[in-house]
Write a protein that holds these residues in place. Structure first.
Motif, PDB file in Angstrom:
ATOM      1  N   CYS A 109       5.443 -42.386  -1.043  1.00  0.00           N
ATOM      2  CA  CYS A 109       6.610 -42.798  -1.013  1.00  0.00           C
ATOM      3  C   CYS A 109       7.513 -41.452  -1.111  1.00  0.00           C
ATOM      4  CB  CYS A 109       7.001 -43.579  -2.078  1.00  0.00           C
ATOM      5  SG  CYS A 109       7.003 -42.995  -3.837  1.00  0.00           S
ATOM      6  N   LYS A 110       8.826 -41.671  -0.878  1.00  0.00           N
ATOM      7  CA  LYS A 110       9.932 -40.575  -1.051  1.00  0.00           C
ATOM      8  C   LYS A 110      10.538 -41.150  -2.224  1.00  0.00           C
ATOM      9  CE  LYS A 110      10.911 -39.243   3.551  1.00  0.00           C
ATOM     10  NZ  LYS A 110      11.997 -39.388   4.539  1.00  0.00           N
ATOM     11  N   SER A 121      23.165 -46.241  -6.893  1.00  0.00           N
ATOM     12  CA  SER A 121      23.344 -47.803  -6.175  1.00  0.00           C
ATOM     13  C   SER A 121      23.605 -47.348  -4.689  1.00  0.00           C
ATOM     14  CB  SER A 121      24.461 -48.618  -6.757  1.00  0.00           C
ATOM     15  OG  SER A 121      24.256 -48.978  -8.068  1.00  0.00           O
ATOM     16  N   ASP A 122      24.220 -46.306  -4.655  1.00  0.00           N
ATOM     17  CA  ASP A 122      24.783 -45.895  -3.262  1.00  0.00           C
ATOM     18  C   ASP A 122      23.347 -45.680  -2.614  1.00  0.00           C
ATOM     19  OD1 ASP A 122      27.457 -46.323  -3.564  1.00  0.00           O
ATOM     20  OD2 ASP A 122      27.790 -44.082  -3.946  1.00  0.00           O
ATOM     21  N   TYR A 123      22.359 -44.936  -3.320  1.00  0.00           N
ATOM     22  CA  TYR A 123      21.135 -44.632  -2.550  1.00  0.00           C
ATOM     23  C   TYR A 123      20.415 -45.888  -2.179  1.00  0.00           C
ATOM     24  CZ  TYR A 123      16.282 -43.581  -2.555  1.00  0.00           C
ATOM     25  OH  TYR A 123      14.714 -43.366  -2.228  1.00  0.00           O
ATOM     26  N   GLN A 124      20.283 -46.888  -3.029  1.00  0.00           N
ATOM     27  CA  GLN A 124      19.572 -48.274  -2.739  1.00  0.00           C
ATOM     28  C   GLN A 124      20.287 -48.918  -1.659  1.00  0.00           C
ATOM     29  OE1 GLN A 124      19.744 -50.960  -5.831  1.00  0.00           O
ATOM     30  NE2 GLN A 124      17.704 -51.892  -5.243  1.00  0.00           N
ATOM     31  N   LYS A 125      21.563 -48.766  -1.171  1.00  0.00           N
ATOM     32  CA  LYS A 125      22.299 -49.492  -0.225  1.00  0.00           C
ATOM     33  C   LYS A 125      22.123 -48.906   1.050  1.00  0.00           C
ATOM     34  CE  LYS A 125      25.954 -51.337  -3.303  1.00  0.00           C
ATOM     35  NZ  LYS A 125      27.505 -51.278  -3.525  1.00  0.00           N
ATOM     36  N   ASN A 126      22.125 -47.532   0.952  1.00  0.00           N
ATOM     37  CA  ASN A 126      22.210 -46.843   2.271  1.00  0.00           C
ATOM     38  C   ASN A 126      21.382 -45.618   2.423  1.00  0.00           C
ATOM     39  OD1 ASN A 126      23.722 -45.139   0.872  1.00  0.00           O
ATOM     40  ND2 ASN A 126      25.593 -46.065   1.494  1.00  0.00           N
ATOM     41  N   GLY A 127      20.598 -45.300   1.452  1.00  0.00           N
ATOM     42  CA  GLY A 127      19.605 -44.159   1.441  1.00  0.00           C
ATOM     43  C   GLY A 127      20.362 -42.999   1.352  1.00  0.00           C
ATOM     44  N   THR A 128      21.582 -42.801   0.939  1.00  0.00           N
ATOM     45  CA  THR A 128      22.440 -41.474   0.663  1.00  0.00           C
ATOM     46  C   THR A 128      21.797 -40.665  -0.625  1.00  0.00           C
ATOM     47  OG1 THR A 128      24.156 -42.570   1.311  1.00  0.00           O
ATOM     48  CG2 THR A 128      24.460 -40.509   0.127  1.00  0.00           C
ATOM     49  N   THR A 129      21.318 -39.710  -0.380  1.00  0.00           N
ATOM     50  CA  THR A 129      20.947 -38.825  -1.472  1.00  0.00           C
ATOM     51  C   THR A 129      21.513 -37.472  -1.710  1.00  0.00           C
ATOM     52  OG1 THR A 129      19.472 -37.759   0.239  1.00  0.00           O
ATOM     53  CG2 THR A 129      18.507 -39.228  -0.990  1.00  0.00           C
ATOM     54  N   THR A 130      23.074 -37.436  -0.899  1.00  0.00           N
ATOM     55  CA  THR A 130      23.770 -36.310  -1.208  1.00  0.00           C
ATOM     56  C   THR A 130      24.150 -36.012  -2.728  1.00  0.00           C
ATOM     57  OG1 THR A 130      25.558 -37.589  -0.763  1.00  0.00           O
ATOM     58  CG2 THR A 130      24.842 -36.404   1.025  1.00  0.00           C
ATOM     59  N   ALA A 132      22.194 -36.931  -5.287  1.00  0.00           N
ATOM     60  CA  ALA A 132      20.899 -36.881  -5.885  1.00  0.00           C
ATOM     61  C   ALA A 132      20.881 -35.482  -6.766  1.00  0.00           C
ATOM     62  CB  ALA A 132      19.945 -36.937  -5.045  1.00  0.00           C
ATOM     63  N   CYS A 133      20.636 -35.567  -8.177  1.00  0.00           N
ATOM     64  CA  CYS A 133      20.286 -34.104  -8.588  1.00  0.00           C
ATOM     65  C   CYS A 133      18.753 -33.695  -8.186  1.00  0.00           C
ATOM     66  CB  CYS A 133      20.197 -34.414 -10.243  1.00  0.00           C
ATOM     67  SG  CYS A 133      19.366 -35.611 -10.898  1.00  0.00           S
ATOM     68  N   TYR A 134      17.954 -34.471  -7.893  1.00  0.00           N
ATOM     69  CA  TYR A 134      16.679 -33.931  -7.305  1.00  0.00           C
ATOM     70  C   TYR A 134      16.293 -34.738  -6.142  1.00  0.00           C
ATOM     71  CZ  TYR A 134      11.723 -32.450  -7.003  1.00  0.00           C
ATOM     72  OH  TYR A 134      10.750 -31.847  -6.106  1.00  0.00           O
ATOM     73  N   GLU A 135      15.501 -34.215  -5.071  1.00  0.00           N
ATOM     74  CA  GLU A 135      15.248 -35.106  -3.922  1.00  0.00           C
ATOM     75  C   GLU A 135      13.880 -34.584  -3.498  1.00  0.00           C
ATOM     76  OE1 GLU A 135      16.427 -36.515   0.385  1.00  0.00           O
ATOM     77  OE2 GLU A 135      17.413 -35.046  -0.691  1.00  0.00           O
ATOM     78  N   GLN A 136      12.871 -35.654  -3.423  1.00  0.00           N
ATOM     79  CA  GLN A 136      11.507 -35.353  -2.988  1.00  0.00           C
ATOM     80  C   GLN A 136      11.554 -36.083  -1.354  1.00  0.00           C
ATOM     81  OE1 GLN A 136       8.816 -33.421  -3.647  1.00  0.00           O
ATOM     82  NE2 GLN A 136       8.166 -34.083  -1.646  1.00  0.00           N
ATOM     83  N   ASN A 137      11.951 -35.224  -0.378  1.00  0.00           N
ATOM     84  CA  ASN A 137      12.215 -36.207   0.795  1.00  0.00           C
ATOM     85  C   ASN A 137      10.667 -36.172   1.730  1.00  0.00           C
ATOM     86  OD1 ASN A 137      12.228 -33.392   1.530  1.00  0.00           O
ATOM     87  ND2 ASN A 137      14.256 -33.240   2.337  1.00  0.00           N
ATOM     88  N   VAL A 138       9.708 -35.408   1.296  1.00  0.00           N
ATOM     89  CA  VAL A 138       8.287 -35.525   1.788  1.00  0.00           C
ATOM     90  C   VAL A 138       7.546 -36.475   0.941  1.00  0.00           C
ATOM     91  CG1 VAL A 138       6.315 -34.222   2.456  1.00  0.00           C
ATOM     92  CG2 VAL A 138       8.572 -33.169   2.742  1.00  0.00           C
ATOM     93  N   GLU A 167      11.771 -45.059  -2.165  1.00  0.00           N
ATOM     94  CA  GLU A 167      11.566 -45.555  -0.883  1.00  0.00           C
ATOM     95  C   GLU A 167      10.147 -45.834  -0.303  1.00  0.00           C
ATOM     96  OE1 GLU A 167      13.338 -44.539   3.808  1.00  0.00           O
ATOM     97  OE2 GLU A 167      13.952 -43.201   2.037  1.00  0.00           O
ATOM     98  N   SER A 168       9.778 -46.985  -0.233  1.00  0.00           N
ATOM     99  CA  SER A 168       8.482 -47.101   0.558  1.00  0.00           C
ATOM    100  C   SER A 168       8.631 -46.700   1.811  1.00  0.00           C
ATOM    101  CB  SER A 168       8.121 -48.670   0.371  1.00  0.00           C
ATOM    102  OG  SER A 168       6.915 -49.003   1.006  1.00  0.00           O
ATOM    103  N   LYS A 169       6.959 -45.965   2.193  1.00  0.00           N
ATOM    104  CA  LYS A 169       6.878 -45.569   3.568  1.00  0.00           C
ATOM    105  C   LYS A 169       5.846 -46.607   4.114  1.00  0.00           C
ATOM    106  CE  LYS A 169       8.819 -42.996   4.963  1.00  0.00           C
ATOM    107  NZ  LYS A 169      10.409 -43.198   5.264  1.00  0.00           N
ATOM    108  N   ASN A 170       5.591 -47.652   3.365  1.00  0.00           N
ATOM    109  CA  ASN A 170       4.679 -48.810   4.134  1.00  0.00           C
ATOM    110  C   ASN A 170       5.483 -49.715   5.000  1.00  0.00           C
ATOM    111  OD1 ASN A 170       2.584 -47.728   2.711  1.00  0.00           O
ATOM    112  ND2 ASN A 170       2.126 -49.359   1.320  1.00  0.00           N
ATOM    113  N   TRP A 171       4.745 -50.021   5.919  1.00  0.00           N
ATOM    114  CA  TRP A 171       5.475 -50.951   6.917  1.00  0.00           C
ATOM    115  C   TRP A 171       5.046 -52.427   6.804  1.00  0.00           C
ATOM    116  CZ3 TRP A 171       9.178 -49.802  10.701  1.00  0.00           C
ATOM    117  CH2 TRP A 171       9.305 -48.244  11.014  1.00  0.00           C
ATOM    118  N   ILE A 172       4.156 -52.694   6.194  1.00  0.00           N
ATOM    119  CA  ILE A 172       3.593 -54.028   5.866  1.00  0.00           C
ATOM    120  C   ILE A 172       3.455 -54.182   4.344  1.00  0.00           C
ATOM    121  CG2 ILE A 172       1.717 -55.739   6.236  1.00  0.00           C
ATOM    122  CD1 ILE A 172       1.552 -54.223   8.973  1.00  0.00           C
ATOM    123  N   MET A 173       2.551 -53.491   3.668  1.00  0.00           N
ATOM    124  CA  MET A 173       2.160 -53.978   2.271  1.00  0.00           C
ATOM    125  C   MET A 173       3.204 -53.298   1.263  1.00  0.00           C
ATOM    126  SD  MET A 173      -0.640 -55.275   2.621  1.00  0.00           S
ATOM    127  CE  MET A 173      -1.601 -55.422   1.328  1.00  0.00           C
TER     128      MET A 173
END
Length: 401
Positions: A109-110, A121-130, A132-138, A167-173
């Motif tokens: 996951c990211k 809350s903004d992140y949960q709605k639209n994925g905005t990380t601008t 964020a105080c820390y981000e793991q995008n890999v 943010e889950s990277k699974n498509w099904i499970m």
């Protein structure tokens, strides 16, 4: 034999170092966060940590993704028992590797960390990380890091929580994520006196009546702050009623003024301020300044003279007489005091007492270049301009002819 001796010394050294490190603070396992989170496929989820205790200066967190039937082998709290302080963790990723769980699944996951709920809350709605105080995008299957208040915006001085967004990277499970967060509490700061709060109190102190009377109130307010820190936790002090806070500032302020007063500089500054205020005709303010010196027993004869003269100019004749008599007790040869005492009697309708003093010193000089009579005439002119009663001025001047 030498090897055993060396080992023994090394063991003692390590024990002593550990002991001192632990004195600075502690891992607060009671308020640690451990939460198993289920994130739906392709979904985003935010989670607020447990309340961070007052004095938190660093946090260590661990994120582990588990397969459906996997369980954690050990907790982050148990791992940290063998780590006396966060130094090694916060200095780089090498220390954090030791914190990783021995078990993790294949899912990834990211994630991002936020210091406030709105950004999370903004992140949960639209994925905005601008924001964020820390981000793991890999995407990762596990991660562990240390964050410090000095180097990260994730721990704000008066914030009491952090928000993790996944943010889950699974498509099904669905994904099973275990989040663990353990705060490190600085023992001294656990009373709530962090940098921002100390600045707040210093600024409040400078607005107090006593501090306003000082040219440079910094040393005074630092002294007050030190006493407040010893007496109260910051949160306790903030909960006091306004009148209780005011009393605390006054009591500690009076104590600090006595302590700082061991240096004459503070009183010299007050004398200079009072003299300037008298020249500007701001007699009420001059009374406040010179009054401090009198209250704390540091007044010399000329201080009593300045205070008495200021009382005269504000038509407080009884106070002027009382004050000038105090100065006279210290030095009855100071003619400025004698003259103002005569003025005070005169303006207070006691011509008889005033006459005795005016006549007694008639032949003397007040200073090396100003005669008694010259000074009387000059003062009467000042009094008339100030609107003081002048009915008896001519009678006095006739006495001095």
């Amino acid at each position: 034999m030498n090897i055993k001796h060396t080992s023994f010394v090394l063991l003692i050294s390590l024990s002593v170092n550990t002991l001192f490190a632990q004195k600075d603070g502690y891992w607060d396992k009671e308020r640690a966060t451990k939460k198993e989170i289920i994130v739906s496929a392709r979904d985003r989820f935010i989670f607020k940590t447990e309340e961070l205790p007052v004095g938190t200066t660093e946090v260590v967190y661990r994120i582990t993704l588990l397969d459906q039937n996997q369980e954690m082998a050990n907790s982050l709290v148990s791992v940290l028992k063998s780590i006396p302080d966060p130094t090694g963790i916060s200095q780089g990723s090498a220390g954090a590797v030791f914190l990783l769980s021995k078990i993790s699944g294949e899912d990834k996951c990211k994630y991002a960390i936020f210091s406030n709920e709105i950004s999370a809350s903004d992140y949960q709605k639209n994925g905005t990380t601008t924001k964020a105080c820390y981000e793991q995008n890999v995407p990762v299957s596990q991660d562990a890091k240390g964050l410090s208040v000095d180097k990260s915006l994730c721990i704000l001085p008066n914030s009491n929580a952090m928000w993790f967004g996944f943010e889950s990277k699974n498509w099904i499970m669905n994904q099973k994520i275990v989040l663990e967060v353990v705060p490190w509490v600085n023992t001294r700061l656990s009373r709530g006196w962090n940098l921002e709060n100390r600045k707040l109190i210093l600024n409040q102190c400078k607005t107090t009546d006593l501090a306003k009377k000082l040219i440079n109130p910094d040393d005074f307010c630092v002294c007050v702050l030190d006493k407040l820190q010893k007496e109260y936790k910051f949160q306790e002090f903030q909960k006091l009623l306004t009148v209780e806070k005011s009393k605390a500032y006054t009591d500690f302020g009076n104590s600090c003024l006595k302590e700082i007063g061991t240096s004459d500089k503070i009183y010299s500054d007050l004398r200079n301020q009072a003299a300037n205020l008298v020249q500007q005709g701001k007699y009420a303010e001059a009374i406040d300044k010179i009054g401090i010196i009198v209250i704390y027993g540091k007044a010399n004869p000329l201080d009593f003279n300045t205070l008495g003269y200021s009382y005269l100019m504000t038509k407080q004749y009884a106070k002027a007489i009382k004050t000038l008599k105090e100065g006279e007790k210290i030095d009855d040869s100071e003619l400025l005091i004698q003259m103002n005492l005569a003025h005070a009697y005169l303006l207070n309708n006691d011509f008889k007492s005033a006459k005795l003093i005016y006549k007694k010193y008639q032949s003397q000089n007040v200073t090396d270049s100003i005669s008694w009579t010259q000074k009387v005439k000059s003062d009467f002119e000042t009094f008339q301009k100030a609107g003081l009663p002048s009915d008896n001025f001519k009678r006095v001047l006739k006495l001095l002819e």
